[in-house]
Design an enzyme around this catalytic site. Structure first.
Site, PDB file in Angstrom:
ATOM      1  N   LYS A  28       0.855  -1.191   0.000  1.00  0.00           N
ATOM      2  CA  LYS A  28       0.000   0.000   0.000  1.00  0.00           C
ATOM      3  C   LYS A  28       0.889   1.238   0.000  1.00  0.00           C
ATOM      4  O   LYS A  28       1.609   1.496   0.960  1.00  0.00           O
ATOM      5  CB  LYS A  28      -0.931   0.025   1.210  1.00  0.00           C
ATOM      6  CG  LYS A  28      -1.993   1.103   1.071  1.00  0.00           C
ATOM      7  CD  LYS A  28      -2.990   1.084   2.201  1.00  0.00           C
ATOM      8  CE  LYS A  28      -4.180   1.984   1.881  1.00  0.00           C
ATOM      9  NZ  LYS A  28      -3.798   3.314   1.414  1.00  0.00           N
ATOM     10  N   GLU A  77      -1.262   4.752  -7.997  1.00  0.00           N
ATOM     11  CA  GLU A  77      -1.018   5.658  -6.885  1.00  0.00           C
ATOM     12  C   GLU A  77       0.116   6.585  -7.286  1.00  0.00           C
ATOM     13  O   GLU A  77       1.199   6.123  -7.657  1.00  0.00           O
ATOM     14  CB  GLU A  77      -0.637   4.880  -5.621  1.00  0.00           C
ATOM     15  CG  GLU A  77      -0.581   5.712  -4.361  1.00  0.00           C
ATOM     16  CD  GLU A  77      -1.941   5.930  -3.704  1.00  0.00           C
ATOM     17  OE1 GLU A  77      -1.986   6.569  -2.632  1.00  0.00           O
ATOM     18  OE2 GLU A  77      -2.955   5.457  -4.256  1.00  0.00           O
ATOM     19  N   PHE A 117      -1.506  -0.470 -10.339  1.00  0.00           N
ATOM     20  CA  PHE A 117      -1.898  -1.722  -9.685  1.00  0.00           C
ATOM     21  C   PHE A 117      -3.138  -2.357 -10.302  1.00  0.00           C
ATOM     22  O   PHE A 117      -3.500  -3.480  -9.955  1.00  0.00           O
ATOM     23  CB  PHE A 117      -2.100  -1.525  -8.184  1.00  0.00           C
ATOM     24  CG  PHE A 117      -3.066  -0.434  -7.815  1.00  0.00           C
ATOM     25  CD1 PHE A 117      -4.428  -0.658  -7.823  1.00  0.00           C
ATOM     26  CD2 PHE A 117      -2.600   0.806  -7.443  1.00  0.00           C
ATOM     27  CE1 PHE A 117      -5.323   0.345  -7.473  1.00  0.00           C
ATOM     28  CE2 PHE A 117      -3.483   1.827  -7.095  1.00  0.00           C
ATOM     29  CZ  PHE A 117      -4.842   1.587  -7.102  1.00  0.00           C
TER      30      PHE A 117
END
Length: 299
Positions: A28, A77, A117
């Site tokens: 993450k 991200e 991702f």
């Protein structure tokens, strides 16, 4: 769908990481959720709220070159990496810039990397494909560069990845069912986030009622107090009532929407990380305490 804002699929919160062969585990990263659209030489990026941030990131030119498909929509991200870790403040700084000269300078001091991702579409939508197939497709169309990489994934061994990210002081991991579909604007228990939170002992400096929140801080070596966070989440109804009964006897003054009290009440605060100035990010209330071992720090 192409070059229009898309509300991405969102994560639910997991309680305990467990190894599971039906789950794909990702690191993450701590930055901004970014949906990247490409068609030919045209590349645009949108935040999860739908804001177009293309002009803020000249790195997107290289991102377009990294995506080998003519047309693609990629979930990523946006981060600034320092020694392999993503630094939220640094990417937020990039996102705050609008001056072209400052943006150009920031590409050198705060270079952005977009960590892919998932993939929503190429020439056709692929959201109904299972996650493991979308992952394979994503890896096949991305040529890694300084501006774009694909996040590492591990099937099954979540506890190992979770410990590894803790050892490296990273934010945490995400566990996703390997056969999960991509559902726009949907928070799904098929995708679970597991974060490495820390606990700090803090002193309560004041409170607000609309909404209810506690202003917490720490005592410095010079005897003064420094604010650390404004806590809005984690309270039970009973805890709020108990606090109000005690706090009304400790009021020093009312200032705008803050009621300041004598700094004698302590509480535990859960937080994700400290900013460069020592503030607590993603903080929540974890209970009152009687200890006086308040964490000290210098300004």
């Amino acid at each position: 769908m192409l070059f229009t804002p898309i509300k991405p699929m969102l994560l639910a919160t997991g309680k305990e990481v467990k190894d599971n062969t039906d789950t794909i585990f990702d690191i993450k990263w701590d930055g901004w959720r970014t949906i990247i659209h490409k068609e030919g030489d045209r590349v645009e990026a949108f935040t999860r709220e739908g804001n177009n941030i293309t002009s803020k990131f000249p790195e997107l030119i290289e991102v377009g070159q990294s995506i080998k498909e003519h047309t693609a929509i990629i979930d990523a991200e946006g981060v600034v990496l320092r020694n392999g870790n993503s630094v939220f403040e640094d990417f937020s700084y990039r996102g705050s810039l609008s001056n072209k000269d400052k943006i150009e300078q920031a590409t050198k001091t705060h270079p952005a990397t977009f960590i892919a991702f998932d993939i929503l579409a190429t020439n056709n939508p692929v959201m109904k494909y299972p996650l493991f197939e979308r992952k394979e497709m994503l890896s096949s169309i991305i040529k890694p560069s300084n501006s774009m990489i694909v996040t590492p994934s591990v099937e099954g061994y979540g506890t190992h990845v979770f410990q590894l990210t803790k050892d490296k002081n990273m934010e945490g991991i995400v566990g996703k069912r390997r056969d999960s579909l991509y559902k726009i604007n949907h928070r799904s228990k098929d995708w679970l986030k597991y974060k490495h939170f820390k606990i700090a002992n803090t002193v309560i400096l004041g409170f607000s009622e609309q909404p209810f929140s506690l202003l917490v801080g720490t005592r410095l070596s010079n005897g003064k107090y420094k604010r650390l966070a404004n806590i809005e989440f984690g309270f039970s109804r009973e805890e709020k009532m108990a606090f109000r009964q005690i706090a009304k006897q400790l009021i020093i003054k009312n200032e705008r929407n803050i009621t300041w009290i004598e700094p004698v009440l302590n509480c535990k605060v859960q937080y994700l990380e400290k900013t460069k100035t020592g503030l607590l990010r993603i903080a929540s209330f974890k209970g009152f305490c009687l200890e006086n071992n308040i964490e000290k720090q210098t300004s």
